[in-house]
Design a protein around this motif. Structure first.
Motif, short mmCIF file in Angstrom:
data_model
loop_
_atom_site.label_atom_id
_atom_site.label_comp_id
_atom_site.label_asym_id
_atom_site.label_seq_id
_atom_site.Cartn_x
_atom_site.Cartn_y
_atom_site.Cartn_z
N THR A 39 0.82 -1.20 0.00
CA THR A 39 0.00 0.00 0.00
C THR A 39 0.86 1.26 0.00
OG1 THR A 39 -1.79 -1.15 1.16
CG2 THR A 39 -1.79 1.25 1.26
N ALA A 42 2.60 1.60 -3.34
CA ALA A 42 1.65 1.99 -4.38
C ALA A 42 1.42 3.49 -4.39
CB ALA A 42 0.32 1.26 -4.18
N ASP A 43 1.49 4.13 -3.22
CA ASP A 43 1.36 5.58 -3.17
C ASP A 43 2.44 6.25 -4.01
OD1 ASP A 43 0.48 8.24 -1.66
OD2 ASP A 43 2.67 8.11 -1.56
N ASN A 45 4.00 4.92 -6.55
CA ASN A 45 3.75 4.64 -7.97
C ASN A 45 2.65 5.52 -8.54
OD1 ASN A 45 5.67 2.61 -8.00
ND2 ASN A 45 4.20 0.99 -7.57
N ARG A 46 1.70 5.93 -7.69
CA ARG A 46 0.62 6.79 -8.17
C ARG A 46 1.06 8.24 -8.34
NH1 ARG A 46 -2.34 3.91 -4.29
NH2 ARG A 46 -2.20 5.66 -2.84
N SER A 47 2.13 8.62 -7.69
CA SER A 47 2.54 10.02 -7.68
C SER A 47 3.51 10.29 -8.82
CB SER A 47 3.22 10.36 -6.34
OG SER A 47 2.35 10.11 -5.27
N PRO A 74 0.82 14.43 -2.48
CA PRO A 74 -0.55 14.28 -1.95
C PRO A 74 -0.79 14.98 -0.63
CG PRO A 74 0.20 12.20 -2.87
CD PRO A 74 1.38 13.13 -2.91
#
Length: 380
Positions: A39, A42-43, A45-47, A74
């Motif tokens: 988790t 993944a943060d 990878n999303r940024s 974020p």
């Protein structure tokens, strides 16, 4: 969890009591841990990477000034990177456990980011902060599900955090100790690597200087180590506000240096030299008056069309000084520094005339010096 003690293979085997086998493998915990690490990763990878902004300077100077805009994370600040690294470090060390709180000593922005990651993985979060911390940061921590424990003396945050961790069975994250080791400074996802990749197509791709203020010291350590590891000539300059121990500790090579008053520039400056500050890796330090830091963000608002936190002002004042020196020496090149967080978090402080007057901070003389610099290249 199972604990299995080894028993002899047969009745004829000697039982000396020396051979033991303790198995603490916990299937439920390891399942939770894998999901928690996934988790947090993944943060990242999303940024998308943060932008490298240009600060307008006269073209004839042939000197470029860049701001690495960390406010687009974020949670809105440079500390988002640190919080992600700290959580991964603590999770992989087995320090963060399901249902147990994470506690952090913070001046605000790290706690905002850690509250975000604690919520992502479903653990409680408690921020221990000085009562003078901007109210907007308290609200952001609470928005992300965290709890704020406020203390009157900023120096109390360390001891109170450790005590709360002991009382609750939680984990004291201790950013001021672990910031420099939680980040993989040789890896390909840290802030230094990002800066140099983004500069690759610029006219001066290897900056003369990178400027970073110190809160934990972790960012300056990452930048300096990466520069040395990749064999670059770039200098690392740390900008330090008033009432901070880092400058004197670096100047006099005294890790025991302290100050009696806390920094007014939130997020940077400490009353002691924090363990994550690596003085031997740093090439230069500047002590920046608080009035200069605040004046700089007011000028930046005109130049960039946006408000920045005062720690950005500390960084940019030092960068302006370096550009002025390069200009005087007839040098070409580039300088990079950091936009740490948005000024909207500090409307009741650095953008408030009553607050500035109450603190005895007069920005006008420094604003005049900056405007003179932008016209002539001289920061007298």
């Amino acid at each position: 969890m199972t604990i299995a003690l080894h028993t002899p293979a047969s009745p004829n085997s000697p039982d000396t009591g020396l051979e033991r086998d303790v198995n603490r493998y916990d299937t439920a915990y390891r399942t939770w841990l894998r999901e928690a690490v996934r988790t947090v990763q993944a943060d990242g990878n999303r940024s998308a990477d943060t932008h490298l902004l240009t600060v307008p300077l006269p073209a004839e100077w042939d000197i470029d000034l860049y701001l690495k805009d960390e406010s687009t994370h974020p949670t809105g600040s440079l500390k988002h990177r640190l919080a992600r690294s700290l959580f991964l470090y603590a999770l992989c060390n087995g320090w963060v456990r399901p249902g147990r709180p994470v506690i952090e000593a913070s001046s605000g922005s790290t706690a905002v980011s850690e509250a975000y990651f604690a919520k992502l993985i479903g653990v409680p979060f408690i921020a221990v902060m000085a009562r003078a911390t901007a109210r907007s940061k308290v609200e952001l921590i609470e928005f992300h599900g965290g709890t704020c424990h406020l203390v009157d003396n900023p120096c109390e945050v360390y001891g109170v955090s450790a005590r709360l961790a002991a009382e609750t069975g939680g984990h004291y994250m201790d950013q001021f100790t672990y910031a420099e080791r939680a980040t993989d400074w040789r890896g390909n996802s840290n802030i230094a690597d990002s800066i140099f990749r983004q500069l690759a197509q610029e006219r001066h791709p290897e900056p003369s200087w990178v400027v970073a203020a110190a809160g934990t010291g972790g960012t300056s350590a990452t930048l300096a180590r990466y520069v040395h590891y990749t064999q670059r000539a770039t200098g690392i300059c740390v900008a330090d506000p008033e009432n901070s121990a880092f400058f004197d500790g670096w100047l006099h090579q005294s890790p025991a240096a302290t100050t009696h008053t806390g920094s007014r520039i939130e997020g940077i400056g400490r009353q002691r030299v924090e363990p994550s500050f690596i003085p031997g890796a740093v090439d230069r330090m500047m002590r920046v008056p608080d009035a200069a830091s605040v004046a700089t963000v007011h000028v930046l608002q005109r130049l960039l069309g946006r408000k920045c936190g005062a720690s950005t002002g500390t960084n940019v004042w030092a960068a302006f000084k370096l550009v002025s020196e390069m200009r005087a020496a007839g040098e070409r090149g580039s300088v990079v520094t950091l936009l740490c967080d948005p000024g909207e978090r500090y409307l009741d402080k650095y953008y408030s005339s009553p607050w500035l007057a109450g603190q005895g901070i007069d920005v006008a003389p420094y604003q005049q010096r900056i405007e003179h610099f932008l016209l002539t290249g001289e920061l007298s």
